[in-house]
Design a protein around this motif. Structure first.
Motif, PDB file in Angstrom:
ATOM      1  N   PHE A  43       8.307  12.661  -7.644  1.00  0.00           N
ATOM      2  CA  PHE A  43       7.445  12.695  -8.815  1.00  0.00           C
ATOM      3  C   PHE A  43       6.889  14.100  -8.963  1.00  0.00           C
ATOM      4  CE2 PHE A  43       4.393  11.638  -5.436  1.00  0.00           C
ATOM      5  CZ  PHE A  43       3.323  12.470  -5.719  1.00  0.00           C
ATOM      6  N   VAL A  44       6.504  14.431 -10.180  1.00  0.00           N
ATOM      7  CA  VAL A  44       5.837  15.695 -10.445  1.00  0.00           C
ATOM      8  C   VAL A  44       4.354  15.396 -10.515  1.00  0.00           C
ATOM      9  CG1 VAL A  44       5.534  17.623 -12.036  1.00  0.00           C
ATOM     10  CG2 VAL A  44       7.810  16.662 -11.660  1.00  0.00           C
ATOM     11  N   GLY A  45       3.591  16.054  -9.649  1.00  0.00           N
ATOM     12  CA  GLY A  45       2.167  15.806  -9.574  1.00  0.00           C
ATOM     13  C   GLY A  45       1.359  16.937 -10.183  1.00  0.00           C
ATOM     14  N   LYS A  46       0.079  16.883  -9.923  1.00  0.00           N
ATOM     15  CA  LYS A  46      -0.842  17.906 -10.416  1.00  0.00           C
ATOM     16  C   LYS A  46      -0.344  19.289 -10.011  1.00  0.00           C
ATOM     17  CE  LYS A  46      -4.768  14.796  -9.880  1.00  0.00           C
ATOM     18  NZ  LYS A  46      -5.981  14.519  -9.083  1.00  0.00           N
ATOM     19  N   GLY A  47      -0.515  20.256 -10.895  1.00  0.00           N
ATOM     20  CA  GLY A  47      -0.077  21.617 -10.615  1.00  0.00           C
ATOM     21  C   GLY A  47       1.421  21.791 -10.649  1.00  0.00           C
ATOM     22  N   ASP A  48       2.141  20.846 -11.267  1.00  0.00           N
ATOM     23  CA  ASP A  48       3.602  20.882 -11.377  1.00  0.00           C
ATOM     24  C   ASP A  48       4.311  20.859 -10.024  1.00  0.00           C
ATOM     25  OD1 ASP A  48       3.661  20.786 -14.152  1.00  0.00           O
ATOM     26  OD2 ASP A  48       3.477  22.965 -14.329  1.00  0.00           O
ATOM     27  N   ALA A  49       3.661  20.389  -8.989  1.00  0.00           N
ATOM     28  CA  ALA A  49       4.313  20.248  -7.686  1.00  0.00           C
ATOM     29  C   ALA A  49       5.227  19.028  -7.730  1.00  0.00           C
ATOM     30  CB  ALA A  49       3.275  20.083  -6.585  1.00  0.00           C
ATOM     31  N   ARG A  50       6.404  19.152  -7.137  1.00  0.00           N
ATOM     32  CA  ARG A  50       7.321  18.012  -7.026  1.00  0.00           C
ATOM     33  C   ARG A  50       7.240  17.503  -5.591  1.00  0.00           C
ATOM     34  NH1 ARG A  50      10.963  15.292  -9.731  1.00  0.00           N
ATOM     35  NH2 ARG A  50      10.920  16.772 -11.443  1.00  0.00           N
ATOM     36  N   VAL A  51       6.984  16.210  -5.463  1.00  0.00           N
ATOM     37  CA  VAL A  51       6.940  15.557  -4.159  1.00  0.00           C
ATOM     38  C   VAL A  51       8.170  14.663  -4.085  1.00  0.00           C
ATOM     39  CG1 VAL A  51       5.589  14.100  -2.605  1.00  0.00           C
ATOM     40  CG2 VAL A  51       4.413  15.628  -4.211  1.00  0.00           C
ATOM     41  N   MET A  52       9.048  14.902  -3.095  1.00  0.00           N
ATOM     42  CA  MET A  52      10.287  14.132  -2.993  1.00  0.00           C
ATOM     43  C   MET A  52      10.482  13.633  -1.568  1.00  0.00           C
ATOM     44  SD  MET A  52      13.307  17.050  -3.155  1.00  0.00           S
ATOM     45  CE  MET A  52      13.043  17.447  -4.845  1.00  0.00           C
ATOM     46  N   SER A  53      11.086  12.455  -1.456  1.00  0.00           N
ATOM     47  CA  SER A  53      11.278  11.844  -0.144  1.00  0.00           C
ATOM     48  C   SER A  53      12.746  11.491   0.072  1.00  0.00           C
ATOM     49  CB  SER A  53      10.426  10.583  -0.028  1.00  0.00           C
ATOM     50  OG  SER A  53      10.624   9.969   1.220  1.00  0.00           O
ATOM     51  N   PHE A  54      13.183  11.643   1.320  1.00  0.00           N
ATOM     52  CA  PHE A  54      14.551  11.289   1.696  1.00  0.00           C
ATOM     53  C   PHE A  54      14.586  10.273   2.827  1.00  0.00           C
ATOM     54  CE2 PHE A  54      14.430  15.794   0.496  1.00  0.00           C
ATOM     55  CZ  PHE A  54      15.016  15.674  -0.742  1.00  0.00           C
ATOM     56  N   ALA A  55      13.431   9.999   3.417  1.00  0.00           N
ATOM     57  CA  ALA A  55      13.355   9.073   4.543  1.00  0.00           C
ATOM     58  C   ALA A  55      11.947   8.491   4.613  1.00  0.00           C
ATOM     59  CB  ALA A  55      13.681   9.799   5.852  1.00  0.00           C
ATOM     60  N   GLU A  56      11.832   7.360   5.265  1.00  0.00           N
ATOM     61  CA  GLU A  56      10.518   6.749   5.428  1.00  0.00           C
ATOM     62  C   GLU A  56       9.610   7.672   6.233  1.00  0.00           C
ATOM     63  OE1 GLU A  56       8.603   2.675   7.297  1.00  0.00           O
ATOM     64  OE2 GLU A  56      10.749   2.798   6.964  1.00  0.00           O
ATOM     65  N   ASP A  57       8.384   7.800   5.807  1.00  0.00           N
ATOM     66  CA  ASP A  57       7.351   8.591   6.472  1.00  0.00           C
ATOM     67  C   ASP A  57       7.629  10.094   6.502  1.00  0.00           C
ATOM     68  OD1 ASP A  57       5.800   6.346   6.918  1.00  0.00           O
ATOM     69  OD2 ASP A  57       6.636   5.972   8.900  1.00  0.00           O
ATOM     70  N   GLN A  58       8.493  10.567   5.612  1.00  0.00           N
ATOM     71  CA  GLN A  58       8.768  12.002   5.489  1.00  0.00           C
ATOM     72  C   GLN A  58       8.953  12.333   4.014  1.00  0.00           C
ATOM     73  OE1 GLN A  58      12.267  12.944   7.721  1.00  0.00           O
ATOM     74  NE2 GLN A  58      11.326  12.487   9.690  1.00  0.00           N
ATOM     75  N   PHE A  59       8.413  13.454   3.617  1.00  0.00           N
ATOM     76  CA  PHE A  59       8.635  13.909   2.248  1.00  0.00           C
ATOM     77  C   PHE A  59       8.495  15.420   2.204  1.00  0.00           C
ATOM     78  CE2 PHE A  59       4.229  12.473   2.595  1.00  0.00           C
ATOM     79  CZ  PHE A  59       3.487  13.510   2.052  1.00  0.00           C
ATOM     80  N   MET A  60       8.866  15.997   1.085  1.00  0.00           N
ATOM     81  CA  MET A  60       8.787  17.439   0.902  1.00  0.00           C
ATOM     82  C   MET A  60       7.997  17.719  -0.367  1.00  0.00           C
ATOM     83  SD  MET A  60      11.861  20.279   0.814  1.00  0.00           S
ATOM     84  CE  MET A  60      12.520  19.732   2.356  1.00  0.00           C
ATOM     85  N   ILE A  61       7.171  18.748  -0.306  1.00  0.00           N
ATOM     86  CA  ILE A  61       6.419  19.175  -1.483  1.00  0.00           C
ATOM     87  C   ILE A  61       6.956  20.531  -1.912  1.00  0.00           C
ATOM     88  CG2 ILE A  61       4.153  19.726  -2.435  1.00  0.00           C
ATOM     89  CD1 ILE A  61       2.932  17.949  -0.240  1.00  0.00           C
ATOM     90  N   LEU A  62       7.394  20.621  -3.160  1.00  0.00           N
ATOM     91  CA  LEU A  62       7.898  21.864  -3.749  1.00  0.00           C
ATOM     92  C   LEU A  62       6.902  22.304  -4.806  1.00  0.00           C
ATOM     93  CD1 LEU A  62      11.569  20.748  -4.453  1.00  0.00           C
ATOM     94  CD2 LEU A  62      10.710  21.861  -2.413  1.00  0.00           C
ATOM     95  N   GLY A 115      -1.898  13.190  -7.349  1.00  0.00           N
ATOM     96  CA  GLY A 115      -1.931  12.112  -8.325  1.00  0.00           C
ATOM     97  C   GLY A 115      -1.183  10.849  -7.968  1.00  0.00           C
ATOM     98  N   ALA A 116      -0.538  10.776  -6.804  1.00  0.00           N
ATOM     99  CA  ALA A 116       0.212   9.569  -6.436  1.00  0.00           C
ATOM    100  C   ALA A 116       0.392   9.514  -4.923  1.00  0.00           C
ATOM    101  CB  ALA A 116       1.575   9.553  -7.121  1.00  0.00           C
ATOM    102  N   ASN A 117       0.757   8.331  -4.450  1.00  0.00           N
ATOM    103  CA  ASN A 117       1.096   8.162  -3.034  1.00  0.00           C
ATOM    104  C   ASN A 117       2.465   8.769  -2.755  1.00  0.00           C
ATOM    105  OD1 ASN A 117      -1.254   6.708  -2.402  1.00  0.00           O
ATOM    106  ND2 ASN A 117      -0.319   4.781  -3.025  1.00  0.00           N
ATOM    107  N   ALA A 118       2.821   8.877  -1.498  1.00  0.00           N
ATOM    108  CA  ALA A 118       4.138   9.393  -1.105  1.00  0.00           C
ATOM    109  C   ALA A 118       5.225   8.530  -1.742  1.00  0.00           C
ATOM    110  CB  ALA A 118       4.271   9.389   0.410  1.00  0.00           C
TER     111      ALA A 118
END
Length: 188
Positions: free
Chosen positions: A64-83, A54-57
């Motif tokens: 952000f919390v996206g579809k399916g209650d997944a949390r997408v979080m970023s700590f650096a440019e061009d890297q993120f984690m999906i929980l 539902g959103a860009n990185a």
């Protein structure tokens, strides 16, 4: 030949304790997958990410919390984690199914212990351990930062008004839990 069966076990045995409305619990069915953006691949990855979640990185320090209650979080440019909630050992196949070959994926699930601290004393307990200013004006909901707590590396994400997701290395989970428990007990 010995006949035995291996069974999965939560890092902290599903720890769950309540101190008069302030609760600390282990999130036991969580998968974590690190995603790196390939060179010149941000547009293609963001297209898949937007469709799947539902959103860009997010920008570094955001989530952000996206579809399916997944949390997408970023700590650096061009890297993120999906929980996301997932009981299997590896979350990578689930991410590959959604994002295809638009990114580079690294399994992180068993490297982390996932804890949730919630309730009226959550911020006070974190203030004793963490150099991050958790005041709502400075650390709004969905803010995610790498930090240290009691000399151990951690990730802190504010997920609600008085609720925080806290991640730390599974190798020091017992010591990390002890530090959090002690801090909550001190302020309660």
């Amino acid at each position: 030949m010995v006949d035995f069966t291996l069974e999965s076990k939560a890092v902290l045995d599903g720890f769950n304790h309540d101190w008069n409305g302030t609760r600390l619990r282990e999130l036991t069915e969580m998968a974590a997958v690190a995603v790196s953006v390939p060179k010149d691949g941000a547009a293609a990855l963001n297209k898949k990410l937007k469709t799947a979640y539902g959103a860009n990185a997010p920008a570094a320090g955001e989530s952000f919390v996206g579809k399916g209650d997944a949390r997408v979080m970023s700590f650096a440019e061009d890297q993120f984690m999906i929980l996301f909630n997932h009981t299997a050992h590896s979350g990578v196949p689930a991410i590959e199914k959604k994002l295809g070959d638009t990114g580079y994926y690294v399994e992180q699930t068993n490297n982390w212990v996932f804890l949730e601290l919630s309730g009226p004393l959550a911020r006070a307990a974190l203030e004793r351990l963490c150099p991050i200013n958790t005041h709502p004006d400075k650390f709004p909901v969905d803010r995610a930062e790498r930090t240290n707590m009691e000399h151990m590396g951690a990730v802190l994400c504010r997920t609600g008004e008085d609720t925080f997701l806290i991640m730390s290395a599974s190798s020091t989970a017992g010591s990390f839990l002890h530090a959090l428990e002690t801090s909550v007990e001190y302020v309660s």
